[in-house]
Write an enzyme that holds these catalytic residues in place. Structure first.
Site, PDB file in Angstrom:
ATOM      1  N   GLY A 255      37.055  40.795  42.889  1.00  0.00           N
ATOM      2  CA  GLY A 255      35.704  40.759  42.329  1.00  0.00           C
ATOM      3  C   GLY A 255      35.679  39.566  41.525  1.00  0.00           C
ATOM      4  N   PHE A 256      36.355  39.266  40.399  1.00  0.00           N
ATOM      5  CA  PHE A 256      36.478  38.208  39.541  1.00  0.00           C
ATOM      6  C   PHE A 256      34.975  37.816  39.090  1.00  0.00           C
ATOM      7  CE2 PHE A 256      39.345  37.438  43.590  1.00  0.00           C
ATOM      8  CZ  PHE A 256      40.179  37.708  42.807  1.00  0.00           C
ATOM      9  N   ILE A 482      39.551  47.055  41.785  1.00  0.00           N
ATOM     10  CA  ILE A 482      39.107  45.670  42.560  1.00  0.00           C
ATOM     11  C   ILE A 482      40.334  45.073  42.847  1.00  0.00           C
ATOM     12  CG2 ILE A 482      36.706  45.651  41.553  1.00  0.00           C
ATOM     13  CD1 ILE A 482      37.641  43.487  39.702  1.00  0.00           C
ATOM     14  N   GLY A 483      41.565  45.825  42.619  1.00  0.00           N
ATOM     15  CA  GLY A 483      42.836  44.989  42.824  1.00  0.00           C
ATOM     16  C   GLY A 483      43.769  45.041  41.826  1.00  0.00           C
ATOM     17  N   ASN A 649      51.536  48.356  32.952  1.00  0.00           N
ATOM     18  CA  ASN A 649      52.375  48.516  34.354  1.00  0.00           C
ATOM     19  C   ASN A 649      52.728  46.912  34.415  1.00  0.00           C
ATOM     20  OD1 ASN A 649      53.177  48.460  37.137  1.00  0.00           O
ATOM     21  ND2 ASN A 649      52.000  50.447  37.361  1.00  0.00           N
ATOM     22  N   THR A 652      51.779  45.591  38.084  1.00  0.00           N
ATOM     23  CA  THR A 652      50.638  45.020  38.264  1.00  0.00           C
ATOM     24  C   THR A 652      50.081  44.060  37.257  1.00  0.00           C
ATOM     25  OG1 THR A 652      49.625  47.251  36.962  1.00  0.00           O
ATOM     26  CG2 THR A 652      49.799  47.002  39.421  1.00  0.00           C
ATOM     27  N   GLY A 719      43.099  43.501  27.441  1.00  0.00           N
ATOM     28  CA  GLY A 719      42.956  42.797  28.754  1.00  0.00           C
ATOM     29  C   GLY A 719      43.576  41.987  29.390  1.00  0.00           C
ATOM     30  N   GLY A 721      43.046  40.356  32.779  1.00  0.00           N
ATOM     31  CA  GLY A 721      42.772  40.069  34.029  1.00  0.00           C
ATOM     32  C   GLY A 721      42.287  38.693  33.997  1.00  0.00           C
ATOM     33  N   GLU A 722      41.788  38.033  32.763  1.00  0.00           N
ATOM     34  CA  GLU A 722      41.108  36.876  32.832  1.00  0.00           C
ATOM     35  C   GLU A 722      41.955  35.651  31.910  1.00  0.00           C
ATOM     36  OE1 GLU A 722      36.338  37.226  32.598  1.00  0.00           O
ATOM     37  OE2 GLU A 722      37.293  38.889  31.590  1.00  0.00           O
TER      38      GLU A 722
END
Length: 755
Positions: A255-256, A482-483, A649, A652, A719, A721-722
C-alpha cells in the site's frame, strides 16, 4: 535488544509471544496461493472493465467516438460523460466527514466533459474478457478542445503561495526567535537549496476492484488500505446507506499510502457495475496506476543553518515549495521533522504550494518527513564539514531536552543511545574523516549518517474478542493486511493477554462487516488496534472470573490477583482453565467488545497533544562505493538503529524497517517520475522505466532497535511502517559526499551529477 530472534525459552515474565520472531499466521495461505486478492474473487457472469485515458492536460471533450469499440465482439457497454449514470459530487474535505478525506480529487468522473490532467479517465469499456475490454478501449477516440495548462513544476514554482492554515492533517510552519538575524550573525553557516522529484506508487499488486450490486446493496472487493473511510466515501457518492456497502479486503499486495483513498478505478468499477447490472472487475494496468493514482509531490527546499564555532546551532531556516493539483491534493508537510530534531533558539519553517494541471498528489510513506529529512540531514552534514566536526558529534551536541518549537516534553527520546549503539556496530571510528581518501581497490568508499524521525499517532478502534468453551480465542476487527503482519501481531498480543497458545487465536479482519478498525495509514494501525485488544481482553478476563463456580479457587478473588496463563486464570492457591469455567457455567462462549467513543478519543488526543510529543526516531548508517570513472554508486553496507518502543514481532518488524530503507535507497539513487513539460504526460509509467531498487541493488540491511517501551503508548509500542524511509536518502547522499567530496542536492543521485 538486537533484531536477533527471541526463542520461546528466552521470553521473560508472563509474556510468551510479544517480542518473538513469530511466523506470519497467513504465511501458508500466501505462499501456497490460497490467499485471494481483489482481482481474484470469482462471480457468475463477471464482466471486465478498462479505462480510456485523456491525452491532454487540460481542456474539454468536444466529441467522443465509441462506434468502433461498441462493435467489438464481447463488448457489453461503453460509458462516457454522454451516457453514464451520475455519481454525486465529491464532498469537500472536512475532519468531521471521514469519507471526504478518502476523496482522491474533486472531479466527478464521466459526469463532465472537462479534462483536468493527462491520464484522466474519460470512458470505461465493459466487456466479457479483460483482453476485449482493453482492446476496445484503445478504439475509443475522443476529440478535445485544448486549453492552456501548467504542468512543469520547475517553471511554475515561482507562482507558489503560502499553504492554507488550520489543516489538522499537516504540521505547518513555525517561527521562534529571529532566525534571519541569527543566521546573518552566525560565525559558521550553510545555506543550501535542495530538490526532490515526483515519486509514484509501485505496489506489487496494482489497484483492482471487483464490484457487485444487488439492488442498492454493494459488495466490493478492493485493494484498499482504508476500508472505513472508502466505505463512507462510496456511500456518499452513490447515495446509499453506509450499511448497504460491504468492502472485503483480506489481502492487499502493498500500500504505502497509495491505496488509502478512493481513486478513479474504484469509483468507475462501481459505476460500471451499477450501469450494466453485471459484476464488474477493473484491474489497473501498471501504466493505469500512474495515470490515475497519485504519488508524492516534487519539492524544492531551502535549508539554512547557523552555528557557533563549537557547533551549537543558533538558527534554522527550512522552507519548501511543493505542488498540488487544481482538482485536489494535500501540501507535503516537508518541515515536520525540523520542528522536533534540533535544539536551536531561532527557527523559521514555512511551506508554499503551487497548483498544477496534473493528477492529485497523495500520501506516500512518511509524507513530508521522507523528503524533508533528505534536505535537513544533508544540510546538517554539510555544516559538520564546514565546522570540521564529526557529523554524529554535531547532532548529539544539538540534541534537545524538550521539543524545540513547542517546548513540550518527549514521551520518549533515545537518539543518543541509538547513535552510540550504531556507531559501535557500524565501525564508525574506522572512518577517515577526509573526503575522497578511503578506497577499496578502485572504488571510492564513503560513510554517512542521518537521523530518522516519524511522529506517532493513535486512533480509536472497535474490537470484539470471543472466547469459546474449547479455549479458542477469536479477535474481530476490520483491520488491513498490506504486508506488515497485522493478524500475527494482534494474535500475539491477545495470546499473551489471555494466556493461551498462539495457535488457539484467530484474528478476523479485512471486512467492513467486522467492528470498525483503522486505516493502515500513518503507522497507526498496530498501536491503535493493540490498545483496544488489550482493553477487550481485560474485560474478558473479568467476565470469565465472574463465572467462576462455587468451590473454584478463583471465587472471591480480585482480577488483579490473578494471572492469565496455561489457558486459564490462576492464583498461587490454584486456578481453572477457561474451558472448565465456561463449561461449568453452561456457556459455549463468552464475547466482549471494546468500543471507544470518538468524543473520548478526541478529548484524550487534545489533552495529550498539549502535554508531550510522541515520535519514533532512529540513526541511519550507510556505506557506499563510488566508481570514480563512471560515477556508479553502490550501497555496500547499511545499519539502522531505531528507538521505536516495544517490538511486537521481531521478524515482521525487521521486514518493515528494511522495506522502508530500500524505498529510501530508491529515492536517493534511481526513482523519479518524468513528466513531459509540454503535455503533462508521464513518460516512464512502468517498472521498466521507473527504476525501483531490485535485489542486486541492495546489500544486507542490518537492523537493530532499543526495545524500550514508551510508557504513554499501549504496550509501549510505536508505529514502525514509515520511520525507516526517513533519513535514508540523506544517509546515502552524505556517504556519497564523504566518498567523492561532492554534495548532490538534487535527487536522484545519478551518474551525471558525480562526473
Amino acid at each position: 535488544m538486537s533484531i536477533d530472534y527471541v526463542k520461546p525459552e528466552q521470553a521473560t515474565g508472563t509474556t510468551r509471544y510479544v517480542g518473538q520472531a513469530v511466523d506470519r499466521v497467513d504465511g501458508t495461505a500466501k505462499t501456497s496461493g490460497q490467499a485471494r486478492f481483489a482481482a481474484e474473487f470469482p462471480y457468475p457472469d463477471l464482466a471486465h472493465a478498462a479505462l480510456v485515458h485523456a491525452t491532454i492536460a487540460r481542456g474539454r471533450i468536444t466529441a467522443i467516438d465509441t462506434a468502433a469499440a461498441r462493435v467489438v465482439h464481447g463488448v457489453v457497454d461503453v460509458l462516457t460523460h454522454e451516457n453514464a449514470p451520475a455519481m454525486k459530487p465529491a464532498p469537500k474535505m472536512s475532519m468531521l466527514n471521514l469519507g471526504s478525506i478518502a476523496s482522491s480529487s474533486s472531479v466527478n468522473y464521466l459526469a463532465t466533459d472537462e479534462v483536468h490532467w493527462n491520464g484522466q479517465p474519460v470512458a470505461v469499456v465493459v466487456a466479457e474478457t479483460v483482453e476485449t475490454a482493453r482492446y476496445a478501449a484503445s478504439l475509443v477516440a475522443p476529440t478535445y478542445q485544448e486549453l492552456p495548462a501548467a504542468v512543469d513544476f520547475a517553471t511554475e514554482k515561482h507562482n507558489a503561495v503560502p499553504e492554507k492554515k488550520g489543516n489538522p492533517l499537516l504540521e505547518g510552519g513555525a517561527d521562534k526567535g529571529d532566525a534571519t538575524a541569527a543566521l546573518a550573525a552566525a560565525p559558521v553557516s550553510v545555506d543550501l537549496e535542495f530538490s526532490t522529484p515526483q515519486y509514484n506508487h509501485n505496489a506489487i499488486e496494482p489497484h483492482a476492484t471487483t464490484a457487485v450490486w444487488d439492488g442498492d446493496h454493494l459488495t466490493l472487493h478492493d485493494s484498499t488500505q482504508n476500508i472505513g473511510w472508502v466505505r463512507k466515501h462510496l456511500a456518499q457518492r452513490f447515495g446509499v446507506p453506509e450499511k448497504s456497502i460491504r468492502i472485503l479486503s483480506p489481502f492487499v499486495g502493498g500500500g504505502f499510502g497509495g491505496k488509502g483513498r478512493a481513486w478513479p478505478g474504484t469509483l468507475l468499477a462501481v459505476l460500471a457495475a451499477r450501469a450494466t447490472g453485471r459484476a464488474v472487475r477493473l484491474a489497473l494496468t501498471r501504466e493505469g496506476v500512474y495515470h490515475t493514482v497519485g504519488g508524492r509531490t516534487p519539492s524544492t527546499q531551502r535549508v539554512a543553518l547557523g552555528a557557533d564555532a563549537q557547533g551549537r546551532l543558533t538558527a534554522i531556516v527550512h522552507t519548501s515549495v511543493s505542488r498540488i493539483a487544481r482538482v485536489g491534493g494535500l501540501p507535503e508537510p516537508v518541515t515536520t521533522a525540523t520542528h522536533h530534531l534540533y535544539a536551536v533558539p531561532n527557527i523559521h519553517l514555512s511551506h508554499e504550494v503551487v497548483e498544477l494541471d496534473l493528477l492529485t498528489n497523495t500520501f506516500m510513506r512518511a509524507p513530508g518527513e521522507a523528503i524533508g529529512t533528505f534536505a535537513l540531514e544533508s544540510a546538517i552534514d554539510e555544516l559538520a564539514w564546514e565546522l570540521g566536526m564529526d557529523p554524529i558529534e554535531l547532532r548529539l551536541r544539538n540534541e534537545p531536552e524538550r521539543d524545540p518549537v513547542s517546548g513540550k516534553s518527549f514521551t520518549q527520546r533515545m537518539l543518543r543511545e541509538a547513535y552510540a549503539r550504531g556507531a559501535e556496530r557500524f565501525g564508525w571510528r574506522d572512518r577517515d574523516p577526509r573526503p575522497g581518501v578511503m578506497r577499496d581497490g578502485r572504488w571510492l568508499v564513503g560513510m554517512g549518517v542521518a537521523t530518522a524521525f516519524r511522529g506517532s499517532i493513535h486512533m480509536p478502534v472497535h474490537v470484539t474478542v470471543r472466547l469459546g468453551a474449547d479455549g479458542k480465542l477469536v479477535v474481530r476487527c476490520a483491520l488491513h493486511e498490506i504486508g506488515m503482519g497485522t493478524a500475527t501481531a494482534q494474535a500475539q498480543i491477545a495470546a499473551d493477554e489471555m494466556g493461551v497458545p498462539l495457535e488457539s487465536v484467530r484474528v478476523e479482519y479485512g471486512d467492513s462487516e467486522l467492528p470498525r478498525g483503522v486505516g493502515a495509514i500513518g503507522s497507526a494501525q498496530t498501536a491503535s488496534a493493540a490498545a483496544s485488544v488489550l482493553a477487550a481482553c481485560a474485560k474478558l478476563r473479568k467476565a470469565v472470573l465472574a463465572l467462576a463456580p462455587p468451590g473454584s479457587p478463583l471465587r472471591g478473588r480480585r482480577i488483579e490477583e490473578l494471572e492469565a496463563r496455561d489457558g486459564g486464570l490462576h492464583h498461587r492457591d490454584g486456578g481453572q482453565t477457561y474451558t472448565e469455567i465456561l463449561t461449568a457455567a453452561g456457556r459455549d462462549h463468552l464475547e466482549v467488545e471494546h468500543k471507544p467513543t470518538m468524543l473520548g478519543f478526541l478529548a484524550r488526543t487534545v489533552r495529550d497533544s498539549r502535554r508531550w510529543v510522541k515520535a519514533t526516531t532512529g540513526a541511519q548508517f550507510c556505506e557506499v562505493r563510488v566508481d570514480p570513472d563512471t560515477g556508479e554508486v553502490r550501497v555496500s553496507r547499511w545499519l539502522g538503529v531505531f528507538d521505536l518502543g516495544t517490538v511486537i514481532n521481531a521478524r515482521t518488524a525487521a521486514s518493515q524497517l528494511r522495506g522502508g530503507i530500500v524505498m529510501g535507497i530508491g529515492m536517493a539513487l534511481s526513482e523519479q517520475t518524468l513528466i513531459d513539460h509540454r503535455t503533462g504526460r508521464i513518460m516512464n509509467p512502468s517498472l521498466a522505466e521507473y527504476h525501483v531498487p531490485v535485489h542486486a541493488d541492495i546489500p544486507h540491511i542490518d537492523i537493530d532497535y532499543l526495545n524500550e517501551p514508551d510508557p504513554t503508548m499501549p504496550l509501549g509500542l510505536h508505529g514502525i511502517g514509515e520511520v525507516s524511509i526517513t533519513g535514508a536518502a540523506a544517509a546515502v547522499a552524505n556517504a556519497v559526499r564523504h566518498a567523492t567530496g561532492k554534495r548532490v542536492r538534487d535527487l536522484p543521485i545519478t551518474l551525471d551529477k558525480l562526473l
